[in-house]
Design an enzyme around this catalytic site. Sequence first.
Site, PDB file in Angstrom:
ATOM      1  N   ASN A 186       0.888  -1.164   0.000  1.00 11.21           N
ATOM      2  CA  ASN A 186       0.000   0.000   0.000  1.00 11.21           C
ATOM      3  C   ASN A 186       0.924   1.212   0.000  1.00 11.21           C
ATOM      4  O   ASN A 186       1.500   1.553   1.030  1.00 11.21           O
ATOM      5  CB  ASN A 186      -0.900   0.022   1.237  1.00 11.21           C
ATOM      6  CG  ASN A 186      -1.947  -1.082   1.197  1.00 11.21           C
ATOM      7  OD1 ASN A 186      -2.438  -1.445   0.131  1.00 11.21           O
ATOM      8  ND2 ASN A 186      -2.289  -1.618   2.352  1.00 11.21           N
ATOM      9  N   LYS A 265       0.833  -3.549  -6.119  1.00 13.03           N
ATOM     10  CA  LYS A 265      -0.531  -3.909  -5.717  1.00 13.03           C
ATOM     11  C   LYS A 265      -1.439  -2.942  -6.460  1.00 13.03           C
ATOM     12  O   LYS A 265      -1.474  -1.757  -6.139  1.00 13.03           O
ATOM     13  CB  LYS A 265      -0.674  -3.764  -4.201  1.00 13.03           C
ATOM     14  CG  LYS A 265      -2.094  -3.899  -3.657  1.00 13.03           C
ATOM     15  CD  LYS A 265      -2.109  -3.838  -2.121  1.00 13.03           C
ATOM     16  CE  LYS A 265      -3.519  -3.915  -1.565  1.00 13.03           C
ATOM     17  NZ  LYS A 265      -3.546  -3.931  -0.086  1.00 13.03           N
ATOM     18  N   GLU A 269      -7.972  -2.993  -2.912  1.00 16.40           N
ATOM     19  CA  GLU A 269      -8.173  -2.278  -1.651  1.00 16.40           C
ATOM     20  C   GLU A 269      -7.823  -0.795  -1.777  1.00 16.40           C
ATOM     21  O   GLU A 269      -7.157  -0.223  -0.929  1.00 16.40           O
ATOM     22  CB  GLU A 269      -7.372  -2.948  -0.526  1.00 16.40           C
ATOM     23  CG  GLU A 269      -7.788  -4.399  -0.309  1.00 16.40           C
ATOM     24  CD  GLU A 269      -7.085  -5.107   0.841  1.00 16.40           C
ATOM     25  OE1 GLU A 269      -5.961  -4.713   1.177  1.00 16.40           O
ATOM     26  OE2 GLU A 269      -7.668  -6.069   1.383  1.00 16.40           O
ATOM     27  N   ARG A 302       0.981  -8.290  -8.054  1.00 21.03           N
ATOM     28  CA  ARG A 302       0.169  -9.089  -7.129  1.00 21.03           C
ATOM     29  C   ARG A 302      -1.210  -9.430  -7.699  1.00 21.03           C
ATOM     30  O   ARG A 302      -1.852  -8.593  -8.334  1.00 21.03           O
ATOM     31  CB  ARG A 302       0.027  -8.367  -5.786  1.00 21.03           C
ATOM     32  CG  ARG A 302       1.356  -8.281  -5.054  1.00 21.03           C
ATOM     33  CD  ARG A 302       1.243  -7.546  -3.756  1.00 21.03           C
ATOM     34  NE  ARG A 302       0.886  -8.366  -2.622  1.00 21.03           N
ATOM     35  CZ  ARG A 302      -0.098  -8.113  -1.784  1.00 21.03           C
ATOM     36  NH1 ARG A 302      -0.899  -7.072  -1.969  1.00 21.03           N
ATOM     37  NH2 ARG A 302      -0.316  -8.883  -0.741  1.00 21.03           N
ATOM     38  N   ARG A 319     -15.624 -13.852  -3.109  1.00 22.50           N
ATOM     39  CA  ARG A 319     -14.253 -13.323  -3.099  1.00 22.50           C
ATOM     40  C   ARG A 319     -13.216 -14.396  -3.443  1.00 22.50           C
ATOM     41  O   ARG A 319     -12.198 -14.101  -4.054  1.00 22.50           O
ATOM     42  CB  ARG A 319     -13.966 -12.710  -1.724  1.00 22.50           C
ATOM     43  CG  ARG A 319     -12.544 -12.242  -1.575  1.00 22.50           C
ATOM     44  CD  ARG A 319     -12.399 -11.360  -0.352  1.00 22.50           C
ATOM     45  NE  ARG A 319     -11.006 -11.232   0.024  1.00 22.50           N
ATOM     46  CZ  ARG A 319     -10.557 -10.582   1.087  1.00 22.50           C
ATOM     47  NH1 ARG A 319     -11.424  -9.980   1.900  1.00 22.50           N
ATOM     48  NH2 ARG A 319      -9.279 -10.510   1.351  1.00 22.50           N
ATOM     49  N   LYS A 343      -1.276 -14.974  -3.491  1.00 19.92           N
ATOM     50  CA  LYS A 343      -1.393 -15.451  -2.103  1.00 19.92           C
ATOM     51  C   LYS A 343      -1.688 -16.943  -2.110  1.00 19.92           C
ATOM     52  O   LYS A 343      -2.401 -17.431  -2.976  1.00 19.92           O
ATOM     53  CB  LYS A 343      -2.504 -14.701  -1.369  1.00 19.92           C
ATOM     54  CG  LYS A 343      -2.152 -13.261  -1.076  1.00 19.92           C
ATOM     55  CD  LYS A 343      -3.116 -12.615  -0.075  1.00 19.92           C
ATOM     56  CE  LYS A 343      -2.722 -11.152   0.135  1.00 19.92           C
ATOM     57  NZ  LYS A 343      -3.477 -10.478   1.206  1.00 19.92           N
ATOM     58  N   ASP A 348      -7.352 -14.889   2.019  1.00 20.47           N
ATOM     59  CA  ASP A 348      -6.423 -13.936   2.612  1.00 20.47           C
ATOM     60  C   ASP A 348      -5.708 -14.480   3.851  1.00 20.47           C
ATOM     61  O   ASP A 348      -6.004 -14.050   4.968  1.00 20.47           O
ATOM     62  CB  ASP A 348      -7.204 -12.656   2.982  1.00 20.47           C
ATOM     63  CG  ASP A 348      -6.287 -11.473   3.222  1.00 20.47           C
ATOM     64  OD1 ASP A 348      -5.061 -11.645   3.136  1.00 20.47           O
ATOM     65  OD2 ASP A 348      -6.809 -10.373   3.493  1.00 20.47           O
ATOM     66  N   GLU A 370       2.829 -16.241  -2.410  1.00 14.80           N
ATOM     67  CA  GLU A 370       3.040 -15.324  -1.293  1.00 14.80           C
ATOM     68  C   GLU A 370       2.535 -15.962   0.002  1.00 14.80           C
ATOM     69  O   GLU A 370       1.368 -16.321   0.125  1.00 14.80           O
ATOM     70  CB  GLU A 370       2.300 -14.008  -1.578  1.00 14.80           C
ATOM     71  CG  GLU A 370       2.556 -12.919  -0.544  1.00 14.80           C
ATOM     72  CD  GLU A 370       1.862 -11.599  -0.895  1.00 14.80           C
ATOM     73  OE1 GLU A 370       2.006 -11.100  -2.039  1.00 14.80           O
ATOM     74  OE2 GLU A 370       1.153 -11.056  -0.032  1.00 14.80           O
ATOM     75  N   GLU A 376      -0.609 -11.981  10.907  1.00  8.23           N
ATOM     76  CA  GLU A 376      -1.845 -11.192  10.968  1.00  8.23           C
ATOM     77  C   GLU A 376      -3.043 -12.015  11.440  1.00  8.23           C
ATOM     78  O   GLU A 376      -3.778 -11.595  12.333  1.00  8.23           O
ATOM     79  CB  GLU A 376      -2.127 -10.590   9.584  1.00  8.23           C
ATOM     80  CG  GLU A 376      -3.435  -9.824   9.526  1.00  8.23           C
ATOM     81  CD  GLU A 376      -3.694  -9.175   8.174  1.00  8.23           C
ATOM     82  OE1 GLU A 376      -2.885  -9.375   7.247  1.00  8.23           O
ATOM     83  OE2 GLU A 376      -4.713  -8.472   8.059  1.00  8.23           O
ATOM     84  N   GLU A 481      -5.426 -23.391  15.074  1.00  9.52           N
ATOM     85  CA  GLU A 481      -6.591 -23.664  14.228  1.00  9.52           C
ATOM     86  C   GLU A 481      -7.761 -24.193  15.060  1.00  9.52           C
ATOM     87  O   GLU A 481      -8.912 -23.814  14.835  1.00  9.52           O
ATOM     88  CB  GLU A 481      -6.195 -24.697  13.164  1.00  9.52           C
ATOM     89  CG  GLU A 481      -7.335 -25.075  12.231  1.00  9.52           C
ATOM     90  CD  GLU A 481      -6.941 -26.180  11.254  1.00  9.52           C
ATOM     91  OE1 GLU A 481      -6.026 -26.971  11.571  1.00  9.52           O
ATOM     92  OE2 GLU A 481      -7.553 -26.245  10.175  1.00  9.52           O
ATOM     93  N   TRP A 511     -16.647  -6.814   2.863  1.00 10.69           N
ATOM     94  CA  TRP A 511     -15.336  -7.415   2.593  1.00 10.69           C
ATOM     95  C   TRP A 511     -15.359  -8.799   1.965  1.00 10.69           C
ATOM     96  O   TRP A 511     -14.305  -9.351   1.623  1.00 10.69           O
ATOM     97  CB  TRP A 511     -14.505  -7.438   3.880  1.00 10.69           C
ATOM     98  CG  TRP A 511     -14.130  -6.064   4.326  1.00 10.69           C
ATOM     99  CD1 TRP A 511     -14.805  -5.287   5.234  1.00 10.69           C
ATOM    100  CD2 TRP A 511     -13.015  -5.275   3.884  1.00 10.69           C
ATOM    101  NE1 TRP A 511     -14.176  -4.079   5.376  1.00 10.69           N
ATOM    102  CE2 TRP A 511     -13.071  -4.037   4.561  1.00 10.69           C
ATOM    103  CE3 TRP A 511     -11.968  -5.491   2.983  1.00 10.69           C
ATOM    104  CZ2 TRP A 511     -12.141  -3.019   4.366  1.00 10.69           C
ATOM    105  CZ3 TRP A 511     -11.033  -4.484   2.785  1.00 10.69           C
ATOM    106  CH2 TRP A 511     -11.130  -3.264   3.466  1.00 10.69           C
TER     107      TRP A 511
HETATM  108  O1  GCW Z   1      -4.488  -9.334   4.575  1.00 11.37           O
HETATM  109  C1  GCW Z   1      -4.702  -8.051   4.043  1.00 11.37           C
HETATM  110  C2  GCW Z   1      -4.245  -7.091   5.075  1.00 11.37           C
HETATM  111  C3  GCW Z   1      -3.860  -5.737   4.519  1.00 11.37           C
HETATM  112  C4  GCW Z   1      -2.885  -5.950   3.368  1.00 11.37           C
HETATM  113  C5  GCW Z   1      -3.556  -6.793   2.306  1.00 11.37           C
HETATM  114  C6  GCW Z   1      -2.625  -7.097   1.139  1.00 11.37           C
HETATM  115  C7  GCW Z   1      -1.030  -4.592   2.706  1.00 11.37           C
HETATM  116  O2  GCW Z   1      -5.236  -6.957   6.060  1.00 11.37           O
HETATM  117  O3  GCW Z   1      -3.287  -4.984   5.546  1.00 11.37           O
HETATM  118  O4  GCW Z   1      -2.411  -4.735   2.829  1.00 11.37           O
HETATM  119  O5  GCW Z   1      -3.950  -8.021   2.860  1.00 11.37           O
HETATM  120  O6  GCW Z   1      -2.114  -8.214   1.104  1.00 11.37           O
HETATM  121  O7  GCW Z   1      -2.445  -6.281   0.266  1.00 11.37           O
END
Ligand code: GCW
Length: 649
Positions: A186, A265, A269, A302, A319, A343, A348, A370, A376, A481, A511
């Site tokens: 970001n 990116k 978002e 990405r 999503r 990813k 996510d 990734e 997180e 988990e 979301w």
């Molecule tokens: O998992 C989410 C996170 C964001 C992150 C985004 C991403 C950098 O909550 O904080 O932003 O993924 O991977 O771009």
Amino acid sequence: MNALDPVEVHPAWLPPAAFQALGSRRVLVRGEGLLVETVRAEVARACERHGGAVLSGYESPDLVLTLGGAHEEGFVLANQDGVTEVRAGGQPGMLYGLFHVVRLGEAAFAAGREPEVHRPATRRRMVDHWDNVDAHPVMGQVERGYSGGSLFWADGELRADRARMRSYGRLLAACGVNAIAVNNVNVHTTEAHLLTDRLGDVAAIANELRPYGIRVHLSVSFASPIVLGGLPTADPADEQVRAWWAETTRRVYETIADFGGYVVKADSEGQPGPFAYGRSHADGAKVLAEALAPHGGVVHWRAFVYNHRQDWRDRSTDRARAAYDHFSPLDGQFPENAILQVKHGPIDFQPREPVSPLLTAMPATRLAVEFQATQEYTGQQRHLCYLAPMWSEVLAFSPEVPAAELVAVANAGDDPFWTGHPLAQANLYAFGRLAWSPRMDPLAVLDEWIDLTFVPSSTSDPALLRRTLHAVMDGSWRTYERYTAPLGVGFMVRPGHHYGPDVDGYEYTPWGTYHFADRDGVGVDRTRASGTGFTGQYPPPWAQVYESREQCPDELLLFFHHVPYGHVLHDGSTVIQHIYDTHFAGAEQAAELRQRWESVAGLVAEDVYARVRDRLDEQVRSAAEWRDQINAYFFRKSGVPDAKGRRIP
Ligand code: GCW
């Protein structure tokens, strides 16, 4: 030669004692160049401490590090007539060979050792820092960072503590990492300027990391031509835009000749991207790739593109489908020096997700997988969660996956233990080792990390220490988990900071992360037969396995299916009883970890012991909170009592 002395922080997997075997030998380093000098300095320091000698000529050595082999980053380790030789293809290979010798310890010098050939599975093994230059009002200095501040930036400036950057590079090299992105994907206004007027800061970081064979990459804004170049557009088809990227990139290489490339990116978002101009992501990646190509750079593009303004009432939008829907039609359209960074799961970084089907759908595109080392969604380095077993499952999924490059979102910061939770260091180490050698057993990696970090000769009971570390770490991901979102359904975290339970926290938000629990059942129907059709994105046999309620693995059942609470799992228990059982068990296991840790008091440094103990206290508290909220929620929804009569609040 730059000063390579380590700084006063926890030495992680390179404590001086780990260099004992090497440092007590007579070592000859042959060759010239920056990285060879690094090797020489490492050897000299080790020998000074442990009584060995750096040879310069003809005296008989115990260890020879020399150049002359095929693969730039690879090396051959052999022992002949009592002399151990590391023959490296290039300078990086010698550095990796040196750290391999450190890892082996005395075993590197055993006579008659069979020759071993080592080379990395992929060219690039990268960590991405989500570090901001200016502390962000909500996300702070490091987005999703749980290890203090940034190693690179503080309050809008490059940090003065360059030695710490150097030490970090050393740790990364010792586990095989060779690329690093130094700012958040970001890209806010200040950070956008790293590409142009603040490039000097990036060059300064590159100078610190270069002696350890690490190239610096930069996250850039797709809107840079507007934000920095004053152009009216960032349209990739616009000639001025292309010229701006070409010229800007030329300047970057003028300043940093071995610059790695860009990370982008886009259209994600709120970040700008090619959609604004009606262009595809391949068009977008192309303009940056073209600018980088003459200089040997790459763009990591990405694939984390989805609608984050979804209407929760609309059950047809999924999503999980987004990355594949956006990118699979573009296979073959990305230039050779563009790497699509995907990813590992379709949503996510949840503690349990299926492998992203996009990874199997891009045969004509270079891919990177990734991972998220920063925890997180896996306890934010307050909970113990050794992630390598999860990553290994992803890497074993299909042949395409280990062929991809690996990227991890970094978990290190300016915390004295680097990673907040001292045992979370293992995640960074394991990431590097798996990126080098994707089929390594995650528990063997853990053994390496244990031996390096807690050198057996430095503790009075190494066997007990090893046993305890395995007992608390091996299964820690599964423990986590158990007490969090059940059966792969994901996202029951507090919105915003994502720590701790909040079952409906995201349920009525835009979301796209829902569990659809009602009085009858729970889970997301992603089947072709009656749901979003996501299962159809997988090749056989997975498309069939995931489509079928009966065949779908239990741990992913609620990711793929909406089932009644009475649905019977493969292990014979109902979904609702499984929820109760795993949540009671998971929280209990967290408490056991905490107890178990006490047995290493006195075996590890006091500060490490205390920090881990404090984190485990919080984990025990938080796991009980998870247990109670999840169990209470599902008991109230379903009305089904616990078959074992335990108390559910
Ligand atoms: O998992 C989410 C996170 C964001 C992150 C985004 C991403 C950098 O909550 O904080 O932003 O993924 O991977 O771009």
